[in-house]
Design an enzyme around this catalytic site. Structure first.
Site, PDB file in Angstrom:
ATOM      1  N   ARG A  16      56.671   7.917  30.450  1.00 16.37           N
ATOM      2  CA  ARG A  16      58.015   7.960  30.421  1.00 16.37           C
ATOM      3  C   ARG A  16      58.624   8.448  31.653  1.00 16.37           C
ATOM      4  NH1 ARG A  16      61.667   9.018  25.738  1.00 16.37           N
ATOM      5  NH2 ARG A  16      59.407   8.265  24.676  1.00 16.37           N
ATOM      6  N   LYS A 118      54.409   3.265  25.039  1.00 22.15           N
ATOM      7  CA  LYS A 118      53.727   3.706  24.057  1.00 22.15           C
ATOM      8  C   LYS A 118      52.512   2.917  23.735  1.00 22.15           C
ATOM      9  CE  LYS A 118      57.843   5.625  21.869  1.00 22.15           C
ATOM     10  NZ  LYS A 118      58.774   5.847  20.624  1.00 22.15           N
ATOM     11  N   ASP A 258      68.006   4.705  17.097  1.00 24.30           N
ATOM     12  CA  ASP A 258      67.997   4.937  18.202  1.00 24.30           C
ATOM     13  C   ASP A 258      67.571   3.513  19.151  1.00 24.30           C
ATOM     14  OD1 ASP A 258      65.189   4.807  17.676  1.00 24.30           O
ATOM     15  OD2 ASP A 258      64.544   6.506  18.714  1.00 24.30           O
ATOM     16  N   ARG A 263      63.407   5.274  14.937  1.00 26.17           N
ATOM     17  CA  ARG A 263      64.183   6.441  13.936  1.00 26.17           C
ATOM     18  C   ARG A 263      65.552   5.679  13.588  1.00 26.17           C
ATOM     19  NH1 ARG A 263      65.477  11.293  17.477  1.00 26.17           N
ATOM     20  NH2 ARG A 263      65.640   9.707  19.365  1.00 26.17           N
TER      21      ARG A 263
END
Length: 492
Positions: A16, A118, A258, A263
């Site tokens: 990230r 990810k 999100d 989520r």
């Protein structure tokens, strides 16, 4: 050897950083080459030609980074299956259903200047600090410092594949919504990937039959600049549009996703948020009932910040529960170890055995719709049964000396208590509990891994006690010299 330090980019759970100064195409290529050698090639062995599935969210930098990452893989002799735009749980579905490792290019809820990756092993198994990510960080740093290895004699190939329809059909097969009463649901996608997946799963965008749902869309246009609000529903300000729209449209409920749509947050017909702990209990009880009908003893995982109502309700229903540290890598490890049917976190990550032990906000949303639509009461009444206690929410305090602030709390609540009714543990930070005595309360105080912050969560049987414990602990943490802010924890 000259190793480039990537510790500010490759953290404990994922990659990230800002684009292009931290995450550039050259860095993505090096990470792809390292991923091939640390995870993909050893996992494949000599049995099959290795392959990786790669997807990306709506951020403008995604396609260029995917192309560079794919070249690092193909030069190592690994085939790449590009599935294009997808949610993070869509990538997990692709990894699980195809049985290959995967990479999702997303920075979740972070602002537009960010992107990330990810990574997962075949079957959507996580790659974290202790399961390969540290080695990937070091090897990618070596490649950036000393150059990439020579390409393999037989380079990999890149193919494109559409997975959205399969993803939607798979989820529809896990929760049958066809027989529920008609529901009006407002969905705030925050210009993120929910605007891509909701029409496919809850609508007819993937060619599936219509459901008894009237979906009112908010910000479904894919736009990685997030022109309306941040795609982080954990921040209360980002729920305001959804809350207002739920009331305006006389909706039965509202859903907020999100940025990468892994989520899901829920508000009731009044626009009031339903806590992730209540959703964990609601969905957990549905999955437990299904397990018991099959003659199996169910296990549910929850992190230590979730409400005490979660284990209380699940134990009463006949389930075993396992309490874990905060963080998806810990939850996923416990899910697999215990073959748990479900897992939930206070940050609105929900994990399902039937979804490769991975997290999916969409499947959790479908369970909420099924529970609401299979009975006549409004969501506010239904949710009340799952949130009997009063919680503070997560409160962050920026302190000058984290160990000293923690020591003040230990002195007041542990050392001076002696052998009284208070119990403590240090599974993740400091948890102090007075739950087995009157009045009932507990709190957890955890230090941030990256900032001089202490995170406090308090729960009690009534609001007065919660506020008293909250204010007392905060006064000890912040003392008179510290700067403080009340901000929710951000979890991707």
């Amino acid at each position: 050897m000259t190793r480039i330090d990537l510790s500010s980019l490759i953290k404990a759970y994922d990659v990230r950083g800002t684009v292009p100064d931290q995450l550039s195409p050259d860095v993505a290529r090096a990470i792809g080459a390292a991923f091939a050698r640390v995870v993909v090639l050893p996992e494949a062995g000599d049995a099959t030609r290795p392959s990786v599935v790669v997807g990306h969210d709506m951020r403008e930098s995604g396609p260029e980074l995917v192309e560079a990452f794919a070249s690092g893989l193909t030069d190592a002799g690994v085939d790449v299956v590009r599935i294009g735009l997808c949610s993070t749980d869509g990538l997990y579905f692709a990894s699980g259903s195809l049985g290959v490792p995967g990479a999702m290019f997303t920075a979740s809820h972070n602002p537009a200047v960010y992107n990330g990756i990810k990574l997962c092993r075949a079957g959507a198994r996580p790659v974290g600090q202790d399961t390969g990510l540290a080695e990937i960080r070091e090897l990618a740093g070596d490649f950036l410092g000393d150059g990439l290895p020579e390409p393999a004699d037989a380079p990999g190939a890149v193919t494109d594949r559409e997975m959205l329809a399969d993803y939607a059909a798979f989820l529809r097969g896990l929760v049958d919504l066809s027989g529920i009463r008609p529901l009006k649901v407002v969905v705030d996608a925050g210009n993120g990937m929910g605007g891509y997946t909701v029409p496919a799963v809850l609508g007819t965008g993937a060619g599936l039959p219509p459901l008894p749902l009237d979906v009112v869309p908010l910000y479904f246009e894919l736009d990685g600049s997030f022109p309306n609000h941040e795609a982080n529903p954990l921040e209360p300000a980002n729920l305001r549009d959804l809350q207002a729209a739920a009331v305006e449209h006389d909706a039965d409920l509202g859903l907020a996703f999100d940025g990468d749509a892994d989520r899901c947050f829920v508000v009731d017909e009044h626009g009031d948020p339903v806590s992730p702990s209540a959703i964990t209990a609601l969905v957990g009880l549905r999955e437990v009932a299904k397990e018991l009908e099959q003659g199996r003893t169910p296990t549910v995982i929850h992190n230590l910040i979730t409400s005490r109502a979660v284990p209380d309700l699940l134990h009463a229903a006949g389930a075993a529960t396992v309490r874990t540290r905060v963080g998806h890598s810990f939850i996923k490890a416990q899910m697999a170890e215990h073959q748990a049917v479900f897992g939930g976190e206070h940050s609105a990550h929900y994990y399902f055995r039937d979804f490769f032990f991975a997290d999916t906000g969409m499947l959790a949303a479908m369970h909420v719709l099924a529970a609401l639509g299979s009975q006549p009461h409004p969501l506010s009444a239904l949710a009340d049964a799952y949130q009997p206690y009063v919680a503070s929410g997560e409160i962050n305090s920026r302190v000058a000396d984290v160990p000293a602030a923690r020591a003040r709390v230990v002195e007041a609540y542990v050392t001076q208590q002696g052998a009284g009714p208070v119990t403590t543990d240090e599974l993740d930070g400091l948890t102090v509990s007075h739950w087995d005595a009157t009045p009932q309360w507990w709190f957890n105080l955890r230090a941030s891994n990256t900032e001089p912050l202490l995170r406090l969560n308090v729960e009690a049987a009534d609001e007065d006690i919660m506020e008293k414990v909250r204010d007392d602990v905060l006064s000890l943490v912040r003392d008179t010299e510290t700067d403080a802010s009340d901000t929710p924890e951000e979890q991707a």
